[in-house]
Scaffold this motif. Structure first.
Motif, PDB file in Angstrom:
ATOM      1  N   LYS A   1      65.998  -3.737  37.281  1.00  0.00           N
ATOM      2  CA  LYS A   1      65.699  -4.847  38.178  1.00  0.00           C
ATOM      3  C   LYS A   1      64.504  -5.657  37.699  1.00  0.00           C
TER       4      LYS A   1
ATOM      5  N   LEU B   1      64.508   0.961  38.776  1.00  0.00           N
ATOM      6  CA  LEU B   1      63.481  -0.064  38.915  1.00  0.00           C
ATOM      7  C   LEU B   1      63.482  -1.018  37.728  1.00  0.00           C
TER       8      LEU B   1
ATOM      9  N   ASN C   1      57.120  -8.840  41.541  1.00  0.00           N
ATOM     10  CA  ASN C   1      57.312  -8.022  42.743  1.00  0.00           C
ATOM     11  C   ASN C   1      56.256  -6.917  42.755  1.00  0.00           C
ATOM     12  N   SER C   2      55.252  -7.124  43.591  1.00  0.00           N
ATOM     13  CA  SER C   2      54.098  -6.226  43.618  1.00  0.00           C
ATOM     14  C   SER C   2      54.500  -4.802  43.994  1.00  0.00           C
ATOM     15  N   SER C   3      55.498  -4.706  44.856  1.00  0.00           N
ATOM     16  CA  SER C   3      55.966  -3.409  45.309  1.00  0.00           C
ATOM     17  C   SER C   3      56.572  -2.608  44.155  1.00  0.00           C
ATOM     18  N   MET C   4      57.472  -3.228  43.413  1.00  0.00           N
ATOM     19  CA  MET C   4      58.082  -2.533  42.270  1.00  0.00           C
ATOM     20  C   MET C   4      57.030  -2.223  41.217  1.00  0.00           C
ATOM     21  N   ASN C   5      56.108  -3.134  41.026  1.00  0.00           N
ATOM     22  CA  ASN C   5      55.026  -2.924  40.069  1.00  0.00           C
ATOM     23  C   ASN C   5      54.219  -1.676  40.437  1.00  0.00           C
ATOM     24  N   THR C   6      53.891  -1.568  41.709  1.00  0.00           N
ATOM     25  CA  THR C   6      53.148  -0.389  42.175  1.00  0.00           C
ATOM     26  C   THR C   6      53.933   0.885  41.924  1.00  0.00           C
ATOM     27  N   PHE C   7      55.202   0.863  42.278  1.00  0.00           N
ATOM     28  CA  PHE C   7      56.026   2.056  42.120  1.00  0.00           C
ATOM     29  C   PHE C   7      56.135   2.462  40.645  1.00  0.00           C
TER      30      PHE C   7
ATOM     31  N   LEU D   1      53.857   1.949  38.450  1.00  0.00           N
ATOM     32  CA  LEU D   1      52.562   2.551  38.113  1.00  0.00           C
ATOM     33  C   LEU D   1      52.471   3.992  38.604  1.00  0.00           C
ATOM     34  N   ILE D   2      53.095   4.250  39.746  1.00  0.00           N
ATOM     35  CA  ILE D   2      53.028   5.595  40.319  1.00  0.00           C
ATOM     36  C   ILE D   2      53.803   6.597  39.466  1.00  0.00           C
ATOM     37  N   ILE D   3      54.995   6.210  39.018  1.00  0.00           N
ATOM     38  CA  ILE D   3      55.828   7.194  38.322  1.00  0.00           C
ATOM     39  C   ILE D   3      55.536   7.260  36.830  1.00  0.00           C
TER      40      ILE D   3
ATOM     41  N   LYS E   1      55.021  -6.031  35.752  1.00  0.00           N
ATOM     42  CA  LYS E   1      54.067  -6.982  36.321  1.00  0.00           C
ATOM     43  C   LYS E   1      54.663  -8.384  36.346  1.00  0.00           C
TER      44      LYS E   1
END
Lengths: 232, 232
Positions: free
Chosen positions: B112, B109, B163-169, B171-173, B159
């Motif tokens: 990228k 991630l 890319n909101s999707s990568m940002n979320t991921f 945050l998750i990991i 942030k």
DNA sequence: ATCTTTTTATTGGTTAACCAAATCAATACT
DNA sequence: AGTATTGATTTGGTTAACCAATAAAAAGAT
């Protein structure tokens, strides 16, 4: 007509308010990792909301790994103060990913999962990928819509990558991709036919356990999608 | 002593049972996307569990995009039958990602997001990254633990990737990464000092909006971690 | 007959009461 | 004094009753 959105925003807003309250509480009391939060009952009383609301807020923070709740014991802080504050800020401001962002993420993930699948796939993985491939082919040669079978083939590869994290992320973004594909008819333009060849190439590379080739064939497969995505 | 795990498994098991029941129902009734599921009350009666349990199961399926529930209206199927069945199978069998899997995903991630941040960062993004960098530096030169500040720097880049999707991921990991880093003392070996230089290089590349360099500097930064991860 | 209005029943969301497990402190025993 | 035991209390999890918004059906007006 916009009421649904409004109520949802309201719900989101009150949940975020509680999350913000919990953040303030942790800062005020200087709670460190391992320290216990007040009970759900006390929090619900403090914030003048029901316990369910508090519970949802806690669960969201638990999902992002900031809190950890143990049955019959309590809810505990899971990470340090600095990280907690920084991450809460981000979590509260997270917005729904755009289609472009989803595709971008998908391509990134899949170039990797293809490579990893070639390296790590078990025989069981291989048969499942093969099975998904056959289902896809059958749909396409019958000229039926094959978006779902297409995605399941890719999910089978993600599973074979042996990386549970990437597998989960693929599962998260897949349905939205499906919906958008069907909405914008991405795959209607006779692309499915050549899709078979591309899928088979990927499968062969994974079968041969050739990671470089697997990634390369996946990249070829995404070429159309890639261009489409960046031309919206 | 293993009771906590057992009860958690039990909880998980009953929720999964309900999810399986919903799957069977959709198959039996041949529900297509847009079709309405029975109400939560009817489902809870049918499965002999409380509504909360049903609700949690629905929420989980909604999280993965398989269902969509609308207030005062009902719960609706969101994707096709084939995809639904395939994905439910995967969701039920998902296991917790290993540390190795997390690091692997993180590196993927971040190579990228660094590149994207260099391409898309706003001035506001830049000041936030800079701010995170300064906080990190201050901790390190005081010889304090800087794992949290380290991660916040990386999250600021995520942030800025837009890319909101990568940002979320990310945050998750991230929290799990923090926990493991502190547990295994990954950063205690005087690596923090050279970490400053590496962070500054990444920042400079993003400042100059040079995507290739940003990715390259991020790769350098991960070299140690990469080797560490694959030598566990 | 058709369209509008009103009523009624159903829905997801919310609140409050209940349960069993876990914790801790006071007590009894060695 | 130190340790094991027991019982009251606190906890998160679960269940059931309640609410407001919705949609569908029935009644009324045109």
């Amino acid at each position: 007509m916009k009421l649904e959105v409004l109520t949802k925003n309201d719900n989101r807003k009150i949940e975020n308010t509680i999350i913000d309250g919990i953040r303030n509480l942790i800062n005020y009391k200087n709670l460190e990792p391992g320290d216990k939060l007040p009970s759900e009952r006390m929090l619900s009383e403090k914030f003048n909301v029901s316990r369910s609301i508090v519970r949802e807020a806690i669960q969201k923070l638990e999902f992002y790994g900031l809190l950890k709740s143990r049955p019959q014991s309590g809810t505990f802080v899971a990470i340090g103060n600095t990280a907690f504050n920084g991450m809460v800020e981000d979590i509260l401001r997270l917005d729904e990913p755009s289609f472009k962002a989803l595709v971008e993420t998908r391509i990134l993930l899949e170039l990797k999962t293809a490579r990893l699948a070639a390296l790590r796939r078990t025989d069981e993985d291989l048969t499942q990928i093969k099975s998904a491939l056959e289902a896809y082919k059958e749909k396409v040669i019958n000229s039926e819509d094959a978006v779902q079978e297409d995605l399941l083939f890719h999910l089978a590869i993600a599973k074979a990558s042996g990386n549970s994290s990437m597998n989960t992320f693929m599962l998260i973004i897949t349905p939205e991709i499906i919906t958008n594909f069907e909405k914008y008819h991405v795959c209607d333009k006779g692309l499915a036919q050549e899709g078979i060849k591309e899928h088979e190439d990927i499968y062969q590379a994974i079968l041969k356990q050739n990671p470089k080739e697997a990634k390369e064939k996946m990249k070829v497969h995404f070429k159309t999608l890639y261009q489409y995505c960046y031309n919206i």
